[in-house]
Design a protein around this motif. Structure first.
Motif, PDB file in Angstrom:
ATOM      1  N   ARG A 153      -6.538  -0.617 -10.383  1.00 23.56           N
ATOM      2  CA  ARG A 153      -5.385  -0.152  -9.602  1.00 23.56           C
ATOM      3  C   ARG A 153      -4.932  -1.226  -8.613  1.00 23.56           C
ATOM      4  N   VAL A 154      -5.899  -1.892  -7.982  1.00 24.96           N
ATOM      5  CA  VAL A 154      -5.556  -2.948  -7.027  1.00 24.96           C
ATOM      6  C   VAL A 154      -4.848  -4.095  -7.738  1.00 24.96           C
ATOM      7  N   ARG A 155      -5.404  -4.529  -8.894  1.00 19.05           N
ATOM      8  CA  ARG A 155      -4.837  -5.675  -9.613  1.00 19.05           C
ATOM      9  C   ARG A 155      -3.482  -5.369 -10.235  1.00 19.05           C
ATOM     10  N   SER A 156      -3.165  -4.095 -10.391  1.00 14.76           N
ATOM     11  CA  SER A 156      -1.840  -3.743 -10.920  1.00 14.76           C
ATOM     12  C   SER A 156      -0.744  -3.952  -9.876  1.00 14.76           C
ATOM     13  N   VAL A 157      -1.163  -4.112  -8.589  1.00 11.34           N
ATOM     14  CA  VAL A 157      -0.180  -4.273  -7.506  1.00 11.34           C
ATOM     15  C   VAL A 157      -0.201  -5.684  -6.936  1.00 11.34           C
ATOM     16  N   VAL A 158      -1.418  -6.267  -6.759  1.00 13.43           N
ATOM     17  CA  VAL A 158      -1.523  -7.607  -6.169  1.00 13.43           C
ATOM     18  C   VAL A 158      -2.281  -8.524  -7.121  1.00 13.43           C
TER      19      VAL A 158
END
Length: 665
Positions: free
Chosen positions: A99-104
């Motif tokens: 989820r984090v890598r999908s945004v940053v």
């Protein structure tokens, strides 16, 4: 599952979780382990995710913590003190990473321990400590400024000061301090805290900062909430900056670039938790970059840039080799299981309390059993269940003989404990002495727990009666015992011989007989001789007494040890007769409640006046209360009296009432 069943289950879970929230956050008295709470919480989350229409504004999933007890001034948090989304498996950590890598792009993580204490915020203006507050529900907490000020590791003035700084941390109690506190509470016949987290929370929320200071609290700082005058871009940079300012920050953390490094860091922290002097219940994974945090944002309750991993309680099978009986300072016989050594939460465990006969019977614990052990809260070893019995095993019964002195040990009908009946049992001597010399009992000023412990350790006393036969020459030889201290002790012991009979009765420590019951006995019989002769039926007939106290009194005075103790006290010249018998009945039929600080009388002295003239005192206000006598800083009792329209008297008005009653007669 259909919607109707889901609605019913969700309602039950909400009610159960709200109850446990109150016990944990507000009352500091949890009834279930964190892991069990988390399991219930996760189930409610699953139901609300599947049936969104079941989400209610008061659902625990929509709130952080619980409201405080209104003991302190509310503090609105400018920057919310958010809770964390929990995970319970490495797969869930991987989901968080996705989820984090999908945004940053290319996030760096900081993995640090999740402390099990009380979350607080500290504010500094121009480098000077200004205010401290609890998290509360995340938006509004409680002002505990002065209590936090008593924590020695909290800097009162920063080495290099930004214009304004708010930091977040966790107040905790070290395991060694917790054990010392529980031992002292047990000695004072007070209920010990269940775990260090509750002890820390209960201590920080004391209205008297002096009590908080005595509890030796500590804290770790792990976040910058607000800062003015300095720019920070990364979490690890902030931690090093806080350390430079003089804060006790998170003692260790790992900087991770990959998911595998994160998982390894979580495992490492989990392996070390059993060897730490403070409690942790998980690890926290945080995005390091503040700009990336801003891009990720938060839900209504959780930051999307951080996640907690909760360690499950480790459980292992082992064999119960024997059961050892120990006599506590209150005379309670406590069974302790001796096990084949097993490693739990990083430490070797070979002993665990089995609490009492009810616990043993309920789980059917027998010597030779294979059992499941775990550490409650990763601290206290406990038996979870029995796996199997040996073929020739028999149910275990706690012996009815005290292993310390050989006297009969009995189980009271009203409690689970089995207790030694000998008033002079060596195992419970110190507790008896502390109670005997206490203010409401024989009131021997200068004979506190530390002094009494010295006297026992140096074998100068082995019974409360020995206090009256002390060799003052030997007392003067004790460490830190000067001439003046010895003189004061001698004078206090001598004065106590003239105490009223009710004080002596209370000092004896008869089970179920408190100060009020002691006064009833003294007021009814007027002498120790008459009490010794009284039958159980006569005792039970005393107004305000009852069968349980009557049985306990009769059993106590029938003991051989009691006769020996009273004989020696009489030999020493201790008063055995009532002095303040009821003079007249001018206050007969009236019940008084005392609250606050009176100008000239102590509450005890005012209560004695009430009883001397035929009235009664009570500790709580009700419709049956005749008057409330209120002094300065009167609290909830005064409020309740006003709500119930109970007449409130000042000390002067109470004394005037006594004079008027005489005039009327």
């Amino acid at each position: 599952m259909d919607a109707a069943k889901a609605k019913e289950e969700a309602a039950g879970l909400r009610q159960e979780l709200l109850y446990h929230n109150k016990k944990y956050y507000t009352e500091d008295a949890p009834e279930i382990e964190d892991y069990e709470y988390d399991r219930l919480y996760r189930r409610l989350e699953e139901l609300e995710e599947e049936f969104p229409e079941l989400i209610t504004p008061d659902s625990p999933t929509q709130k952080v913590g619980a409201k405080g007890m209104n003991l302190f001034t509310p503090v609105a948090h400018t920057v919310p003190l958010e809770s964390l989304q929990d995970s319970f498996s490495e797969e869930e950590i991987a989901d968080f990473d996705r989820r984090v890598r999908s945004v940053v792009q290319n996030p760096i993580y900081i993995v640090e321990p999740k402390f099990d204490g009380l979350s607080v915020a500290l504010e500094y203006r121009n480098g000077v400590y200004e205010r401290g507050s609890t998290r509360g529900d995340g938006l509004v907490g409680e002002d505990v400024t002065e209590n936090i000020r008593t924590i020695r590791s909290v800097p009162q003035k920063l080495k290099e000061s930004p214009d304004f700084l708010e930091v977040r941390g966790e107040v905790y109690m070290a395991h060694s301090v917790f054990e010392e506190l529980c031992a002292q509470l047990e000695l004072n016949q007070e209920k010990p805290f269940k775990n260090p987290r509750n002890a820390a929370a209960g201590s920080l929320r004391q209205k008297d900062p002096r009590i908080a200071a005595k509890r030796k609290l500590d804290l770790f700082i792990f976040n910058v909430q607000q800062i003015q005058g300095t720019e920070l871009s990364y979490h690890d940079e902030a931690l090093e900056y806080l350390k430079k300012l003089g804060f006790p920050v998170t003692p260790f953390y790992r900087k991770c670039e990959t998911l595998e490094q994160v998982l390894q860091a979580v495992r490492e922290i989990g392996e070390m938790r059993g060897s730490l002097e403070y409690s942790i219940d998980g690890a926290v994974i945080k995005v390091n970059s503040f700009s990336q945090r801003q891009a990720l944002g938060s839900t209504s309750k959780f930051p999307k840039w951080a996640q907690a991993f909760k360690y499950p309680p480790e459980e292992k099978p082992t064999k119960l080799l024997n059961i050892e009986i120990n006599v506590g300072r209150t005379g309670v016989l406590t069974p302790t299981g001796l096990f084949e050594p097993v490693t739990l939460a990083g430490t070797t465990v070979s002993r665990a309390t089995l609490h009492n006969q009810d616990f043993i019977t309920e789980k059917d614990i027998r010597i030779g059993d294979t059992v499941i052990l775990r550490k409650a809260g990763d601290i206290i070893p406990e038996v979870v269940s029995v796996v199997s019995h040996e073929s020739d095993s028999k149910p275990y019964q706690i012996p009815q003989i005290c292993p310390s002195c050989g006297s009969p040990a009995v189980r009271d009908d009203n409690e689970a404990a089995t207790r030694c009946t000998n008033t002079e049992c060596p195992a419970q001597l110190l507790r008896h002495l502390i109670h005997f010399t206490s203010r409401d009992a024989m009131d021997m000023d200068g004979l506190g727990p530390a002094v009494l412990e010295q006297l026992v350790k140096n074998q100068l006393i082995s019974s409360p009666a020995d206090l009256y036969f002390l060799s003052m020459e030997k007392v003067r030889e004790l460490e830190r015992m000067g001439e003046k201290s010895a003189q004061n002790m001698e004078a206090a012991i001598k004065r106590s011989k003239q105490n009223d009979l009710y004080r002596l009765i209370y000092a004896l420590g008869i089970p179920h007989v408190g100060l009020k019951a002691a006064k009833l006995l003294a007021g009814h019989f007027h002498s120790m001789v008459r009490i010794l002769e009284a039958a159980e039926e006569e005792l039970a007939a005393i107004e305000g007494f009852g069968p349980i106290m009557a049985k306990s009194v009769r059993a106590y005075f029938d003991l051989e040890g009691t006769a020996h103790l009273l004989s020696r006290l009489q030999e020493a010249g201790v008063n055995m007769a009532a002095q303040n018998a009821v003079e007249d009945l001018r206050l007969a039929g009236k019940t008084f409640v005392l609250t606050g600080t009176l100008p000239t009388l102590t509450r005890q002295e005012a209560g004695e006046l009430v009883e001397r003239f035929g009235g009664k005192t009570s500790s709580s206000v009700s419709k049956k209360t005749s008057y409330v006598i209120a002094g300065e800083e009167a609290g909830s009792k005064l409020v309740k009296a006003q709500q119930l329209n109970v007449p409130v008297l000042s000390e002067a008005e109470f004394l005037a009432m006594l004079e008027e009653s005489v005039t009327e007669e």
